[in-house]
Design a protein around this motif. Sequence first.
Motif, PDB file in Angstrom:
ATOM      1  N   ASN A  49       0.576  -1.130   0.146  1.00  0.00           N
ATOM      2  CA  ASN A  49      -0.012  -0.104  -0.042  1.00  0.00           C
ATOM      3  C   ASN A  49       0.741   1.379   0.001  1.00  0.00           C
ATOM      4  O   ASN A  49       2.084   1.179   0.340  1.00  0.00           O
ATOM      5  CB  ASN A  49      -1.115   0.104   1.062  1.00  0.00           C
ATOM      6  N   GLN A  50       0.371   2.421  -0.601  1.00  0.00           N
ATOM      7  CA  GLN A  50       1.026   3.598  -0.493  1.00  0.00           C
ATOM      8  C   GLN A  50       0.890   4.474   0.731  1.00  0.00           C
ATOM      9  O   GLN A  50       0.089   3.990   1.643  1.00  0.00           O
ATOM     10  CB  GLN A  50       0.464   4.397  -1.663  1.00  0.00           C
ATOM     11  N   LEU A  51       1.691   5.208   0.968  1.00  0.00           N
ATOM     12  CA  LEU A  51       1.863   6.085   2.147  1.00  0.00           C
ATOM     13  C   LEU A  51       1.029   7.131   2.078  1.00  0.00           C
ATOM     14  O   LEU A  51       1.016   8.266   1.075  1.00  0.00           O
ATOM     15  CB  LEU A  51       3.087   6.580   2.577  1.00  0.00           C
ATOM     16  N   SER A  52      -0.217   7.102   2.717  1.00  0.00           N
ATOM     17  CA  SER A  52      -1.132   8.218   2.467  1.00  0.00           C
ATOM     18  C   SER A  52      -0.927   9.664   3.129  1.00  0.00           C
ATOM     19  O   SER A  52      -1.713   9.992   4.114  1.00  0.00           O
ATOM     20  CB  SER A  52      -2.844   7.833   2.562  1.00  0.00           C
ATOM     21  N   VAL A  53       0.010  10.367   3.132  1.00  0.00           N
ATOM     22  CA  VAL A  53       0.409  11.476   3.655  1.00  0.00           C
ATOM     23  C   VAL A  53       0.675  12.668   2.755  1.00  0.00           C
ATOM     24  O   VAL A  53       1.694  12.643   1.940  1.00  0.00           O
ATOM     25  CB  VAL A  53       1.701  11.319   4.539  1.00  0.00           C
ATOM     26  N   ASP A  54       0.245  13.568   2.736  1.00  0.00           N
ATOM     27  CA  ASP A  54       0.068  14.701   2.007  1.00  0.00           C
ATOM     28  C   ASP A  54       1.060  15.824   2.638  1.00  0.00           C
ATOM     29  O   ASP A  54       0.470  16.427   3.299  1.00  0.00           O
ATOM     30  CB  ASP A  54      -1.049  15.253   1.514  1.00  0.00           C
ATOM     31  N   HIS A  55       2.200  15.714   2.431  1.00  0.00           N
ATOM     32  CA  HIS A  55       3.209  16.816   3.104  1.00  0.00           C
ATOM     33  C   HIS A  55       4.554  17.137   2.148  1.00  0.00           C
ATOM     34  O   HIS A  55       4.924  16.083   1.491  1.00  0.00           O
ATOM     35  CB  HIS A  55       3.622  16.204   4.407  1.00  0.00           C
ATOM     36  N   PRO A  56       4.932  18.341   1.903  1.00  0.00           N
ATOM     37  CA  PRO A  56       5.810  18.466   0.955  1.00  0.00           C
ATOM     38  C   PRO A  56       7.253  17.839   1.206  1.00  0.00           C
ATOM     39  O   PRO A  56       8.092  17.747   0.464  1.00  0.00           O
ATOM     40  CB  PRO A  56       5.887  20.019   1.025  1.00  0.00           C
ATOM     41  N   ARG A  57       7.141  17.307   2.576  1.00  0.00           N
ATOM     42  CA  ARG A  57       8.923  16.875   2.977  1.00  0.00           C
ATOM     43  C   ARG A  57       8.617  15.382   3.265  1.00  0.00           C
ATOM     44  O   ARG A  57       9.517  14.518   3.706  1.00  0.00           O
ATOM     45  CB  ARG A  57       9.112  17.475   4.134  1.00  0.00           C
ATOM     46  N   VAL A  58       7.482  14.749   2.646  1.00  0.00           N
ATOM     47  CA  VAL A  58       6.966  13.310   2.684  1.00  0.00           C
ATOM     48  C   VAL A  58       7.237  12.835   1.405  1.00  0.00           C
ATOM     49  O   VAL A  58       6.068  13.330   0.529  1.00  0.00           O
ATOM     50  CB  VAL A  58       5.873  12.889   3.536  1.00  0.00           C
ATOM     51  N   VAL A  59       8.117  11.560   0.984  1.00  0.00           N
ATOM     52  CA  VAL A  59       8.197  11.233  -0.276  1.00  0.00           C
ATOM     53  C   VAL A  59       7.920   9.733  -0.074  1.00  0.00           C
ATOM     54  O   VAL A  59       8.953   9.005   0.474  1.00  0.00           O
ATOM     55  CB  VAL A  59       9.640  11.345  -0.828  1.00  0.00           C
ATOM     56  N   ASP A  60       6.862   9.415  -0.714  1.00  0.00           N
ATOM     57  CA  ASP A  60       6.653   7.800  -0.867  1.00  0.00           C
ATOM     58  C   ASP A  60       7.476   7.308  -2.159  1.00  0.00           C
ATOM     59  O   ASP A  60       7.142   6.964  -3.122  1.00  0.00           O
ATOM     60  CB  ASP A  60       5.153   7.447  -1.240  1.00  0.00           C
ATOM     61  N   TYR A  61       8.825   7.214  -1.813  1.00  0.00           N
ATOM     62  CA  TYR A  61       9.952   6.734  -2.820  1.00  0.00           C
ATOM     63  C   TYR A  61       9.593   5.511  -3.556  1.00  0.00           C
ATOM     64  O   TYR A  61       9.803   5.105  -4.652  1.00  0.00           O
ATOM     65  CB  TYR A  61      11.144   7.125  -2.037  1.00  0.00           C
ATOM     66  N   ALA A  62       8.989   4.481  -2.497  1.00  0.00           N
ATOM     67  CA  ALA A  62       8.876   3.104  -2.945  1.00  0.00           C
ATOM     68  C   ALA A  62       7.690   3.077  -4.231  1.00  0.00           C
ATOM     69  O   ALA A  62       8.192   2.076  -5.033  1.00  0.00           O
ATOM     70  CB  ALA A  62       8.490   2.433  -1.721  1.00  0.00           C
ATOM     71  N   ILE A  63       7.131   3.939  -4.624  1.00  0.00           N
ATOM     72  CA  ILE A  63       6.155   3.874  -5.692  1.00  0.00           C
ATOM     73  C   ILE A  63       6.394   5.118  -6.551  1.00  0.00           C
ATOM     74  O   ILE A  63       5.663   5.160  -7.693  1.00  0.00           O
ATOM     75  CB  ILE A  63       4.759   4.110  -5.423  1.00  0.00           C
ATOM     76  N   SER A  64       7.607   6.009  -6.177  1.00  0.00           N
ATOM     77  CA  SER A  64       8.114   6.758  -7.200  1.00  0.00           C
ATOM     78  C   SER A  64       8.669   6.644  -8.539  1.00  0.00           C
ATOM     79  O   SER A  64       9.159   5.331  -8.590  1.00  0.00           O
ATOM     80  CB  SER A  64       8.938   7.496  -6.635  1.00  0.00           C
ATOM     81  N   LYS A  65       8.489   7.155  -9.546  1.00  0.00           N
ATOM     82  CA  LYS A  65       9.156   6.791 -10.871  1.00  0.00           C
ATOM     83  C   LYS A  65      10.565   7.024 -10.870  1.00  0.00           C
ATOM     84  O   LYS A  65      11.430   6.553 -11.813  1.00  0.00           O
ATOM     85  CB  LYS A  65       8.719   7.696 -11.997  1.00  0.00           C
ATOM     86  N   HIS A  66      11.154   7.659  -9.947  1.00  0.00           N
ATOM     87  CA  HIS A  66      12.557   7.947  -9.723  1.00  0.00           C
ATOM     88  C   HIS A  66      13.165   6.510  -8.933  1.00  0.00           C
ATOM     89  O   HIS A  66      14.389   6.514  -8.823  1.00  0.00           O
ATOM     90  CB  HIS A  66      12.946   8.879  -8.697  1.00  0.00           C
ATOM     91  N   ARG A  67      12.289   5.760  -8.183  1.00  0.00           N
ATOM     92  CA  ARG A  67      12.873   4.543  -7.595  1.00  0.00           C
ATOM     93  C   ARG A  67      13.808   3.874  -8.587  1.00  0.00           C
ATOM     94  O   ARG A  67      13.801   3.595  -9.624  1.00  0.00           O
ATOM     95  CB  ARG A  67      11.964   3.619  -7.038  1.00  0.00           C
ATOM     96  N   SER A  68      15.049   3.340  -7.937  1.00  0.00           N
ATOM     97  CA  SER A  68      16.098   2.548  -8.689  1.00  0.00           C
ATOM     98  C   SER A  68      17.110   1.934  -7.867  1.00  0.00           C
ATOM     99  O   SER A  68      16.992   2.216  -6.730  1.00  0.00           O
ATOM    100  CB  SER A  68      17.050   3.440  -9.492  1.00  0.00           C
ATOM    101  N   ASP A  69      17.537   0.936  -8.205  1.00  0.00           N
ATOM    102  CA  ASP A  69      18.553  -0.045  -7.245  1.00  0.00           C
ATOM    103  C   ASP A  69      19.622   0.934  -6.853  1.00  0.00           C
ATOM    104  O   ASP A  69      20.070   0.808  -5.547  1.00  0.00           O
ATOM    105  CB  ASP A  69      19.108  -1.182  -8.344  1.00  0.00           C
TER     106      ASP A  69
END
Length: 334
Positions: free
Chosen positions: A226-246
Amino acid sequence: MTSGVLQRRCSQLFGLLGDGLGTLIAAPIVLVVRILRPLIRIRFGYFISNRIGHFSFDVEHYLTERKYEQDQASSIDVFFFSGKPANTYFSEMCRRSLVVHSATKWLYWANEILPFGSNHRVFPARATSDSRDLKGLFGKVSPQLRFSSQEHQAGEEYLQKIGMAYGDRYICLVVRDHTYLSQTYEDRDWSYHNFRDTKIESYEAAVVALAERGLWVFRMGKVVDNQLSVDHPRVVDYAISKHRSDFLDIWLMAHCYFAISTGLGLDSIADIFRRPIVFVNYLPILDLEAWGHFITVPKHLLWASNQKPLTLQEQLKHTSLNGHYYEEKGIQVS
């Protein structure tokens, strides 16, 4: 028998035949290595690479131990990676500090078969200490694995791209769920590990509190439920981000202010780069890590019959890496 099963079994058979032939060819080379030992000692070893926790810890522990114990510098060690690497970038990072070749597995097996091979063998920490820093070497020697200047630049550029300013600190949040193992290794039932899972939503209040204090928070993960449902400019749900990489999986964990983890493989990256870790909802308690800058808060265990919490002594007595054990003993994990 289906065609898929037949193909898989044929592939396994050819693999065994190839490994047998490779080991046979390697045997004379190993005998020569034995003869050369008075002049130079060559050792063969391996790292199990399909789980990032053991993989990363074992490589760094080997390098740290070699740095600390100078007598090991007299040997030439060659390795192979057993299993498909859980993180392709990390495997390449390791190759910059290790001599790694797939053919080493045949030399290793030949060395195991032939007598007097103990002086030419290197076991990973997973086999000798269950990937634990029993000697406290991480507190005595700085990290041995290194990022290149170009990699540091790439990591900093990502932080700038998402809006972080120079000097901002961030925390990595690693919360276990069943999805990664069940999707990555579909041929095995991993449900016995599910007692270690925690719902990501139970961390939302803490994430907001940290962000309000000026810290950035990255929710880490490669495959999550599940995604992290927090709307805050300093919180990043990196796990589902398009920028995620090894690469960023490793770089971010290695440079965090500290990590918060429920106890799973990725937090070993913070460990090997000597970052503090707060372990929460951690089980089993006897498996806790105590060699670094760690704080550990275990999960709550209750007797299902009366909802009475287990005492510390009872938790120590009833500890297991198999969730079915707690069910059989009438223990509720919450």
